[in-house]
Scaffold this active site. Structure first.
Site, PDB file in Angstrom:
ATOM      1  N   LYS A  47       0.942  -1.172   0.121  1.00  0.00           N
ATOM      2  CA  LYS A  47      -0.062  -0.040   0.048  1.00  0.00           C
ATOM      3  C   LYS A  47       0.777   1.243  -0.061  1.00  0.00           C
ATOM      4  CE  LYS A  47      -3.542   0.331  -0.835  1.00  0.00           C
ATOM      5  NZ  LYS A  47      -4.745  -0.270  -1.378  1.00  0.00           N
ATOM      6  N   SER A 281      -3.416 -12.795   2.621  1.00  0.00           N
ATOM      7  CA  SER A 281      -3.623 -12.565   1.172  1.00  0.00           C
ATOM      8  C   SER A 281      -2.768 -13.015   0.474  1.00  0.00           C
ATOM      9  CB  SER A 281      -3.981 -11.163   1.000  1.00  0.00           C
ATOM     10  OG  SER A 281      -2.841 -10.111   1.041  1.00  0.00           O
TER      11      SER A 281
HETATM   12  N1  PMP Z   1      -3.495  -7.932   0.765  1.00  0.00           N
HETATM   13  C1  PMP Z   1      -3.518  -6.940   1.849  1.00  0.00           C
HETATM   14  C2  PMP Z   1      -2.858  -7.468   3.094  1.00  0.00           C
HETATM   15  C3  PMP Z   1      -3.793  -5.553   1.521  1.00  0.00           C
HETATM   16  O1  PMP Z   1      -3.886  -4.831   2.804  1.00  0.00           O
HETATM   17  C4  PMP Z   1      -4.561  -5.123   0.508  1.00  0.00           C
HETATM   18  C5  PMP Z   1      -4.845  -3.585   0.440  1.00  0.00           C
HETATM   19  N2  PMP Z   1      -6.391  -3.590   0.672  1.00  0.00           N
HETATM   20  C6  PMP Z   1      -4.489  -5.933  -0.530  1.00  0.00           C
HETATM   21  C7  PMP Z   1      -3.983  -7.449  -0.566  1.00  0.00           C
HETATM   22  C8  PMP Z   1      -5.178  -5.436  -1.963  1.00  0.00           C
HETATM   23  O2  PMP Z   1      -4.612  -4.422  -2.331  1.00  0.00           O
HETATM   24  P1  PMP Z   1      -5.473  -3.565  -3.323  1.00  0.00           P
HETATM   25  O3  PMP Z   1      -6.114  -2.576  -2.344  1.00  0.00           O
HETATM   26  O4  PMP Z   1      -4.477  -2.889  -4.199  1.00  0.00           O
HETATM   27  O5  PMP Z   1      -6.664  -4.296  -4.250  1.00  0.00           O
END
Ligand code: PMP
Length: 342
Positions: A47, A281
């Site tokens: 981020k 994630s």
């Molecule tokens: N994984 C994690 C741990 C995140 O904090 C985020 C941000 N929301 C994402 C994936 C996904 O990124 P994006 O917001 O660019 O879709």
């Protein structure tokens, strides 16, 4: 546009993260999986890339010195913004999901952010955390709603940095890009860049978590965001359309849904075989990337993202008690149970 900050080194350190081959997993499936290690960014997650541009945009939209940024976040954007806004002399107010892991909340308040917990509502619902952030901005002077969900500079950050880095690091040998979507900034920005530079050749596949409706939305060609259940995976998943995933039906060639137990076992496998300690994630992303790779010809190159590291999720991922409570323990292979040390 220049930043009112004394720390230009911070901005210089964002991005240019390593892209590494998962050697053991790749050789076991005869296809190459490359992972972009986004925890190498200064505050430890993907981020930072969007936060730099979003802060810049907030200043361009009229944020004055000493003002307040307000944002809805599942944590990592909050951590990036907390560090950035401090360096640049702004206050930060955050609305976060009430289910957010306590370690992230502690980190956010420790960095000086004011944190409000919000109940879980579909995106665009008047009580969704993003709507609460918008209302807060309207009700306070010199306060800007960052709005990573609908502000397209978020995906622009990935179109300008993450996408080109991947393309250059693999010298154009990219067959598929796999990623979850939280705001959708990473997926949309990287997919748009890779499709543009490859004349549409690179496939883009959404990796969705259980309990999210994005997979169903894509599989039904936009009919609905039906979803059932919940997931411990933070930062990805959608229950409604927001501007940074508005193009998902044209961008995504396909989508896959990954269960929590698949994500967990992938996290343990990455420690065991690749010596990588990735966040929740990332477990979803790599599990999906392996499935996508297996569907492509031998030797194909599949790229995915490691948005953050495991540390902040340790109290779940490495807790035997939590794994038992969640009914995961019996589904974890014997050789991975040694990681449940907390
Ligand atoms: N994984 C994690 C741990 C995140 O904090 C985020 C941000 N929301 C994402 C994936 C996904 O990124 P994006 O917001 O660019 O879709």
């Amino acid at each position: 546009m220049s930043f009112p900050t004394t720390s230009p080194e911070f901005f210089a350190k964002v991005g240019k993260t390593p892209l590494v081959l998962l050697k053991s997993i790749s050789s076991s499936i005869g296809r190459n999986i490359f992972v972009k290690l986004e925890y190498h960014n200064p505050t430890g997650s993907v981020k930072d890339r969007a936060a730099v541009k979003l802060l810049q945009d907030s200043i361009e939209r009229g944020l004055k010195p000493g003002g307040t940024l307000v944002e809805a976040t599942a944590g990592n954007t909050g951590i990036s913004l907390a560090v950035l806004s401090r360096l640049a002399g702004y206050r930060l107010v955050l609305f976060v999901p009430e289910t957010l892991i306590q370690a992230k909340i502690d980190k956010l308040t420790g960095l000086g952010a004011v944190v409000f917990k919000a109940e879980n509502y579909p995106d665009n619902h008047p009580k969704h955390m993003n709507s609460l952030a918008a209302i807060y901005a309207k009700e306070h002077d010199n306060t800007i709603h960052v709005n990573q969900m609908n502000n397209l500079v978020n995906q622009q950050a990935h179109f300008e940095t993450t996408g080109p880095e991947i393309w250059e690091q693999l010298e154009g040998s990219v067959d598929a890009f796999v990623s979850g979507a939280g705001t959708g900034g990473t997926f949309s920005g990287v997919s748009k860049y890779l499709k543009k530079v490859s004349d549409g050749r690179v496939k883009a596949i959404i990796a969705d978590k259980q309990g999210s409706g994005l997979h169903h939305y894509i599989q039904t060609n936009g009919e609905s965001f039906d979803a059932e259940g919940e997931s411990f995976v933070e930062g990805i998943g959608k229950l409604g359309l927001i501007d940074n995933i508005r193009d998902v039906l044209t961008l995504a060639n396909d989508s896959l849904q990954i269960s929590d137990i698949e994500a967990l076992n992938t996290i343990y496998r990455l420690i065991e075989e690749e010596d990588l300690r990735v966040g929740a994630s990332a477990g979803v992303n790599v599990a999906a990337a392996i499935k996508v790779a297996k569907s492509l010809p031998p030797g194909s190159n599949v790229v995915t993202i490691i948005p953050d590291a495991v540390d902040i999720y340790a109290k779940k991922v490495f807790s035997k008690q939590w794994l038992i409570e969640q009914d995961h323990w019996d589904k974890i292979p014997d050789e991975y149970r040694k990681y449940a040390t907390l």
